[in-house]
Write a protein that holds these residues in place. Structure first.
Motif, PDB file in Angstrom:
ATOM      1  N   GLU A 270       1.041  -1.208  -0.029  1.00  0.00           N
ATOM      2  CA  GLU A 270       0.086   0.037  -0.098  1.00  0.00           C
ATOM      3  C   GLU A 270       0.932   1.366   0.083  1.00  0.00           C
TER       4      GLU A 270
ATOM      5  N   LEU B 139      -4.578   2.372  -3.853  1.00  0.00           N
ATOM      6  CA  LEU B 139      -3.920   1.161  -2.820  1.00  0.00           C
ATOM      7  C   LEU B 139      -3.444   1.969  -1.582  1.00  0.00           C
TER       8      LEU B 139
ATOM      9  N   GLY C 260      -4.351   1.435   1.449  1.00  0.00           N
ATOM     10  CA  GLY C 260      -4.278   0.512   2.887  1.00  0.00           C
ATOM     11  C   GLY C 260      -5.642   0.407   3.387  1.00  0.00           C
TER      12      GLY C 260
ATOM     13  N   VAL D 171      -5.409  -2.909  -1.037  1.00  0.00           N
ATOM     14  CA  VAL D 171      -3.912  -3.399  -1.050  1.00  0.00           C
ATOM     15  C   VAL D 171      -3.904  -4.353  -1.913  1.00  0.00           C
TER      16      VAL D 171
END
Lengths: 198, 202
Positions: B105, B132, B134, B138
């Motif tokens: 991430e 991405l 998190g 991810v």
């Protein structure tokens, strides 16, 4: 068994030497006694150092080494078959990054007394290296709140028969690729009753 | 000379008797440890440019993305316009060269000084609807797997007073961890497909 025999006979020598001193003068005596020193591989030494797998369990074939990342030629940890000593390899760190290698190796107290353990790290090659870029932690410790094993004010007490795994944390901000970081790790264990003067 | 030998012998004896078998007073074991930095494209988390125009790696040191005049043509295109969403697919490749699965991430600074600079994020392959960060998604990378990462830049939210010609530099923090993401976070594979093991919370 042989070791115990040797020590008992040495003990007997003390008594007889004392007796000799009291009863008569002598210029010299030379008495040879047997001392067995049996140097073991790191995995079997009083202070044992062992490669472990990803779960932190000692591996069956320490000379073959623990897991090897694709980025490295050598495993993170292995027992050198020539020297019997633990060698560590963490050779593909990212630049400008914080990298944690969990379960690098295990320290076990196979002696019969409680010892305080701490680590000392250094760079013996050309230049100063960057020893501050690397720290070692007990696996159960939290790097954000617990002191590293290589902090000179931090020693951890390890009872006989107990062990812990070691994690490595590398912080490479400001370290240039090609610069040395560390090349030597000294594991120090001192009997808890001896103070810290060893 | 011989007396000294005798005293030394007695010393050994006393120590042996006092401590008993198997106890040690102190040990200092010095071991070799090789710790080194690798080039960015050969490190544990390897990163290398795909689109050489936008991504460079400063002689394999550290990748850098540049959305500036090099991207557009000489007369007009000199960077992202305002109130727009730009997608740049497959700018660089990230490869897991470690020993266990990791979740990738990235976190961006979303402000520059006190200015809001809009939305910016990485995405895998062409899955630009799952940044991405998190929190929404991810990418899971098994050892040896590589993913091609693109960048979304959305200037819709940029303060209209923001100087149109300003150039700004900021960092993206990339994290690859073996910790499982929280429930509700979409886990994508290296092609941008959702994992169907229920972890995604769909």
């Amino acid at each position: 068994m042989k070791r115990r025999t040797a020590i008992l006979s040495l003990g007997g020598f003390v008594a007889s030497a004392g007796a000799a001193m009291g009863t008569g003068a002598f210029t010299s005596v030379e008495a040879d006694r047997q001392v067995d020193i049996d140097v073991r591989d790191d995995t079997e030494a009083y202070l044992a150092l062992q490669p472990v797998d990803a779960n932190g369990d000692p591996i069956d074939d320490p000379e073959n080494g623990s897991r090897t990342p694709l980025a490295q030629d050598d495993p993170f940890a292995l027992v050198n078959e020539d020297t019997g000593r633990l060698d560590l390899n963490v050779t593909a760190l990212n630049v400008d990054a914080v990298t944690t290698i969990p379960n690098l190796f295990q320290v076990s107290n196979l002696g019969r007394n409680e010892v305080d353990i701490h680590f000392e790290k250094s760079f013996e090659g050309d230049g100063d290296g960057n020893p501050d870029a690397v720290s070692f932690y007990r696996g159960q410790d939290d790097p954000e709140t617990d002191a590293p094993l290589d902090d000179e004010n931090n020693g951890i007490t390890l009872e006989d028969g107990n062990s812990f795994v070691v994690d490595l944390v590398a912080t490479t901000d400001g370290v240039t690729p090609g610069e040395g970081i560390i090349d030597t790790l000294t594991i120090v264990g001192v009997d808890v009753n001896r103070g810290d003067n060893a | 000379m011989k007396r000294r030998t005798l005293l030394a012998t007695l010393g050994v004896t006393a120590a042996g008797t006092a401590m008993g078998t198997g106890a040690f007073t102190s040990v200092e074991a010095t071991r070799t440890v090789n710790v080194n930095i690798a080039d960015e494209d050969e490190a544990l988390l390897a990163m290398e440019p795909i689109d050489q125009t936008i991504t460079d790696d400063e002689e394999r040191g550290e990748i850098r993305l540049s959305f500036d005049e090099d991207v557009g043509d000489d007369s007009n295109g000199r960077g992202p316009g305002s109130k727009s969403t730009y997608l740049f697919d497959r700018l660089f490749r990230v490869t897991n060269q470690g020993t266990q699965d990791v979740f990738f991430e990235s976190d961006f600074e979303k402000t520059y000084g006190d200015q809001d600079i809009g939305e910016i994020g990485f995405y895998v392959a062409e899955t630009d609807d799952s940044l991405l960060d998190g929190e929404s998604a991810v990418v899971k990378l098994e050892p040896g797997q590589a993913a091609e990462i693109g960048t979304l830049i959305d200037t819709q939210g940029v303060d209209p007073e923001f100087d149109n010609n300003e150039e700004f530099d900021f960092d993206a923090t990339i994290t690859a961890s073996d910790e499982e993401p929280d429930d509700g976070v979409t886990v994508l594979d290296n092609e941008g497909e959702e994992e169907d093991d229920g972890v995604s919370g769909q």
